[in-house]
Design an enzyme around this catalytic site. Sequence first.
Site, PDB file in Angstrom:
ATOM      1  N   ASP A 138      28.020  39.306  98.426  1.00 52.32           N
ATOM      2  CA  ASP A 138      29.411  39.941  99.103  1.00 52.32           C
ATOM      3  C   ASP A 138      29.827  38.608  99.740  1.00 52.32           C
ATOM      4  O   ASP A 138      29.274  39.049 101.457  1.00 52.32           O
ATOM      5  CB  ASP A 138      29.281  41.190 100.196  1.00 52.32           C
ATOM      6  CG  ASP A 138      29.804  41.295 100.351  1.00 52.32           C
ATOM      7  OD1 ASP A 138      31.330  41.178 101.173  1.00 52.32           O
ATOM      8  OD2 ASP A 138      30.645  43.031  99.866  1.00 52.32           O
ATOM      9  N   HIS A 139      30.912  38.145 100.227  1.00 55.12           N
ATOM     10  CA  HIS A 139      31.228  37.015 100.850  1.00 55.12           C
ATOM     11  C   HIS A 139      31.432  37.148 102.319  1.00 55.12           C
ATOM     12  O   HIS A 139      31.442  36.549 102.897  1.00 55.12           O
ATOM     13  CB  HIS A 139      32.383  36.029 100.190  1.00 55.12           C
ATOM     14  CG  HIS A 139      33.649  36.931  99.856  1.00 55.12           C
ATOM     15  ND1 HIS A 139      34.049  37.729  99.601  1.00 55.12           N
ATOM     16  CD2 HIS A 139      35.123  36.296 101.793  1.00 55.12           C
ATOM     17  CE1 HIS A 139      34.981  37.864 100.574  1.00 55.12           C
ATOM     18  NE2 HIS A 139      35.464  37.374 101.336  1.00 55.12           N
TER      19      HIS A 139
ATOM     20  N   HIS B 102      32.955  45.049 101.214  1.00 57.60           N
ATOM     21  CA  HIS B 102      33.062  44.711 102.942  1.00 57.60           C
ATOM     22  C   HIS B 102      33.079  45.498 104.085  1.00 57.60           C
ATOM     23  O   HIS B 102      32.169  45.905 104.828  1.00 57.60           O
ATOM     24  CB  HIS B 102      34.854  43.537 102.528  1.00 57.60           C
ATOM     25  CG  HIS B 102      34.720  43.046 101.582  1.00 57.60           C
ATOM     26  ND1 HIS B 102      33.733  42.308 100.678  1.00 57.60           N
ATOM     27  CD2 HIS B 102      36.022  42.107 100.799  1.00 57.60           C
ATOM     28  CE1 HIS B 102      33.668  41.116  99.850  1.00 57.60           C
ATOM     29  NE2 HIS B 102      35.837  41.294  99.926  1.00 57.60           N
TER      30      HIS B 102
HETATM   31  P1  NDP Z   1      38.907  35.757  87.143  1.00 51.61           P
HETATM   32  O1  NDP Z   1      39.848  37.200  86.507  1.00 51.61           O
HETATM   33  O2  NDP Z   1      39.905  35.048  87.935  1.00 51.61           O
HETATM   34  O3  NDP Z   1      37.930  35.656  85.845  1.00 51.61           O
HETATM   35  C1  NDP Z   1      36.548  34.442  86.056  1.00 51.61           C
HETATM   36  C2  NDP Z   1      36.660  34.588  84.748  1.00 51.61           C
HETATM   37  O4  NDP Z   1      36.298  35.704  83.667  1.00 51.61           O
HETATM   38  C3  NDP Z   1      38.218  34.903  83.810  1.00 51.61           C
HETATM   39  O5  NDP Z   1      38.507  32.502  83.852  1.00 51.61           O
HETATM   40  C4  NDP Z   1      37.268  34.628  82.420  1.00 51.61           C
HETATM   41  O6  NDP Z   1      37.075  33.399  81.880  1.00 51.61           O
HETATM   42  C5  NDP Z   1      36.580  35.593  82.344  1.00 51.61           C
HETATM   43  N1  NDP Z   1      36.951  36.565  82.073  1.00 51.61           N
HETATM   44  C6  NDP Z   1      38.465  37.181  82.784  1.00 51.61           C
HETATM   45  N2  NDP Z   1      38.541  38.560  82.547  1.00 51.61           N
HETATM   46  C7  NDP Z   1      37.351  38.512  81.614  1.00 51.61           C
HETATM   47  C8  NDP Z   1      36.660  40.405  80.390  1.00 51.61           C
HETATM   48  N3  NDP Z   1      37.800  40.996  80.353  1.00 51.61           N
HETATM   49  N4  NDP Z   1      36.493  39.981  79.661  1.00 51.61           N
HETATM   50  C9  NDP Z   1      35.673  39.464  80.221  1.00 51.61           C
HETATM   51  N5  NDP Z   1      35.345  37.819  80.502  1.00 51.61           N
HETATM   52  C10 NDP Z   1      36.351  37.957  81.402  1.00 51.61           C
HETATM   53  O7  NDP Z   1      38.318  36.918  88.217  1.00 51.61           O
HETATM   54  P2  NDP Z   1      38.065  36.068  89.878  1.00 51.61           P
HETATM   55  O8  NDP Z   1      37.271  34.477  89.895  1.00 51.61           O
HETATM   56  O9  NDP Z   1      38.880  36.085  90.217  1.00 51.61           O
HETATM   57  O10 NDP Z   1      36.624  37.256  90.263  1.00 51.61           O
HETATM   58  C11 NDP Z   1      35.508  36.962  89.717  1.00 51.61           C
HETATM   59  C12 NDP Z   1      34.488  37.672  90.357  1.00 51.61           C
HETATM   60  O11 NDP Z   1      34.719  37.318  91.613  1.00 51.61           O
HETATM   61  C13 NDP Z   1      35.408  39.315  90.109  1.00 51.61           C
HETATM   62  O12 NDP Z   1      34.144  40.246  90.095  1.00 51.61           O
HETATM   63  C14 NDP Z   1      35.529  39.876  91.310  1.00 51.61           C
HETATM   64  O13 NDP Z   1      35.406  40.661  92.160  1.00 51.61           O
HETATM   65  C15 NDP Z   1      34.849  38.607  92.413  1.00 51.61           C
HETATM   66  N6  NDP Z   1      35.162  37.775  93.751  1.00 51.61           N
HETATM   67  C16 NDP Z   1      36.780  37.122  93.860  1.00 51.61           C
HETATM   68  C17 NDP Z   1      36.815  36.748  94.838  1.00 51.61           C
HETATM   69  C18 NDP Z   1      38.737  36.105  94.056  1.00 51.61           C
HETATM   70  O14 NDP Z   1      39.072  35.318  95.240  1.00 51.61           O
HETATM   71  N7  NDP Z   1      38.943  35.503  93.211  1.00 51.61           N
HETATM   72  C19 NDP Z   1      36.978  36.373  96.112  1.00 51.61           C
HETATM   73  C20 NDP Z   1      34.951  37.531  95.835  1.00 51.61           C
HETATM   74  C21 NDP Z   1      34.336  38.171  94.779  1.00 51.61           C
HETATM   75  P3  NDP Z   1      36.488  32.853  79.885  1.00 51.61           P
HETATM   76  O15 NDP Z   1      37.927  33.592  79.614  1.00 51.61           O
HETATM   77  O16 NDP Z   1      37.182  31.699  80.226  1.00 51.61           O
HETATM   78  O17 NDP Z   1      35.965  33.430  79.890  1.00 51.61           O
HETATM   79  C1  BG6 Z   2      37.406  39.426  97.721  1.00 44.69           C
HETATM   80  C2  BG6 Z   2      38.897  40.980  97.175  1.00 44.69           C
HETATM   81  O1  BG6 Z   2      36.204  40.340  97.500  1.00 44.69           O
HETATM   82  O2  BG6 Z   2      37.810  39.660  99.207  1.00 44.69           O
HETATM   83  C3  BG6 Z   2      40.053  39.972  96.770  1.00 44.69           C
HETATM   84  O3  BG6 Z   2      38.490  41.046  95.647  1.00 44.69           O
HETATM   85  C4  BG6 Z   2      39.893  39.955  98.559  1.00 44.69           C
HETATM   86  O4  BG6 Z   2      41.317  41.155  96.790  1.00 44.69           O
HETATM   87  C5  BG6 Z   2      39.481  39.398  99.291  1.00 44.69           C
HETATM   88  O5  BG6 Z   2      41.849  39.213  99.099  1.00 44.69           O
HETATM   89  C6  BG6 Z   2      39.504  38.682 100.509  1.00 44.69           C
HETATM   90  O6  BG6 Z   2      38.803  38.104 100.732  1.00 44.69           O
HETATM   91  P1  BG6 Z   2      38.612  37.525 102.509  1.00 44.69           P
HETATM   92  O7  BG6 Z   2      38.108  36.322 103.271  1.00 44.69           O
HETATM   93  O8  BG6 Z   2      40.286  36.901 102.387  1.00 44.69           O
HETATM   94  O9  BG6 Z   2      39.219  37.952 103.224  1.00 44.69           O
END
Ligand code: NDP
Ligand code: BG6
Length: 516
Positions: A203-204, A266
């Site tokens: 959990d960042h 968070h």
């Molecule tokens: P994305 O939606 O960008 O997905 C990441 C990758 O997962 C995609 O590029 C795709 O890769 C694969 N993917 C997406 N949807 C599916 C699906 N339905 N089934 C299988 N593969 C899928 O997500 P994020 O990178 O935003 O988030 C990834 C994780 O990190 C989540 O759990 C999110 O809660 C967590 N997170 C994200 C943050 C952020 O700022 N983005 C911050 C904190 C946590 P491909 O299709 O190429 O395999």
């Molecule tokens: C992620 C959530 O865990 O935290 C996002 O999935 C949210 O929806 C993000 O925007 C917020 O992170 P930060 O560090 O910008 O407060």
Amino acid sequence: MTAKAAQQRTTSGESPQVGPEPFTLVVFGASGDLTRRKLLPAIFQLRCRGLLSEKSSIVGYARSDNTDEGFRRQLRDSTRDFLACRDRLADEKSWSDFASRVFYHRGSYDNPSDFASLRQRIEALAAADNVAGNCVYYLATAPAVFLPIVEQLGRAGLARKGRSVPWARIVIEKPFGRDLQSARELNECVGQVFDEGQTFRIDHYLGKETVQNIMVLRFANSIFEHIWSHDYIDHVQITVAESLGVGARGEYYDGAGALRDIVQNHMMHLLSLVAMEPPVALTAEAIRNEKVKVLSALRPIPPQCVPSSVVRGQYTSSVVDGVEVPAYQQTANVAKDSHTETFVALRLYVDNWRWTEVPFYLRTGKCLPRRCTEISIHFKDVPQVLFNRPPIGPLAPNVLAIRVQPDEGISLEFQVKVPGPAMAIKPLNMDFGYADSFESAPPEAYERLLLDAANGDATLFTRSDEIEAAWKFVSPVIEGCSVGSVEGVFEYPAGTWGPTQADELIQADGKTWHFD
Ligand code: NDP
Ligand code: BG6
């Protein structure tokens, strides 16, 4: 500079940082937003700071078509954007040295032969560098595929349960499960493949300096602990406000909502750090034991009580600073009649001796007027004698505000006599800011967390019982919300502080939100 040299260079004022042994970081979901915006820039920073062995490698894994070169090019652009906004220096040579250690492996998340070829690739990299072949697997995909990835890692012999050489660790992103039941299933599945000591539920927020400072503020200063209870504190507010909307994450967000995306993880961490008892030691287990106790003491909000304790909202279109912001329901991959909440405010109680009958108000939302995460401790009113009565009073009570981000710092609101012949009193702030005191913004949370995971330090990660205790509280709230889902989600125009019902929730108790 090598990791060892960086350790030796540590000066007396800095905490010692230890670089891990060489390892391969395998990032599942390498085509995604998190990998591009946070993980790879963080790992590059570690390399630039000499905290990542030159023999460590990064393997991006995803279903999308890509090549080593294509992946490196994409990362170069996103890392450059990140470094530009962090104002850090990185020369071309540093990047090209780093990029030569980055690879892309295309595969699906449930196909055994893809995982077999991944194993071959990891072994080939280790053999070429003559290193042990330690691995950190990072699940940065959509949560829907966490479970199949864990199973495939186990089947392919990549998990190495019970082995310390070469070691393997798994980092699992949030949200961990969709509810208590699915979190238990995921915990069970992970437990069959990895030991708890190999498992790092990330959990960042826990990697943020300001969040780590909550314990320091409370337990490295003698003045706060005596007043940190229902005897002196009237109530506590925790706000996680974001100015941005859901953006390109519509598919994920529409299935999650603010309760799963922010409150269950968070906000529960912030709450438990503020409310916990002093741990017996600064060890991962001792700290996490105390956090679990707080979560276990949360007074349940059963579904029938949700309407009186929880307010959910969803943003509608609006013009913010001259720019038209589309409604949540107009976001790509969001159902046009979605009832998913982009805002939630709730009142909860920690039923233990310290916090008896002290309300905690939590509030989070997207498309609010500004980005701001803050914990404010509101002390009890000054007795209504002397200054705190007309014509001088009423006086505002003292507030200790912990600014988690941005403008990281802490301030104490207190009363001061306005200079002059008349007795006039005015609230002022005593303020500490990280930027002024340390001359730089705190480092990115992911840098610290990736380093800790590679070093095997789980202090800033969530234990399985902590996850389940948080879900035990949040799941019935989500259930209660789905009972009358249409009426239960109030609209608010983008760029405002949520629906008016959120103000009414706190005003009903004779209080107001700390900032509006
Ligand atoms: P994305 O939606 O960008 O997905 C990441 C990758 O997962 C995609 O590029 C795709 O890769 C694969 N993917 C997406 N949807 C599916 C699906 N339905 N089934 C299988 N593969 C899928 O997500 P994020 O990178 O935003 O988030 C990834 C994780 O990190 C989540 O759990 C999110 O809660 C967590 N997170 C994200 C943050 C952020 O700022 N983005 C911050 C904190 C946590 P491909 O299709 O190429 O395999
Ligand atoms: C992620 C959530 O865990 O935290 C996002 O999935 C949210 O929806 C993000 O925007 C917020 O992170 P930060 O560090 O910008 O407060």
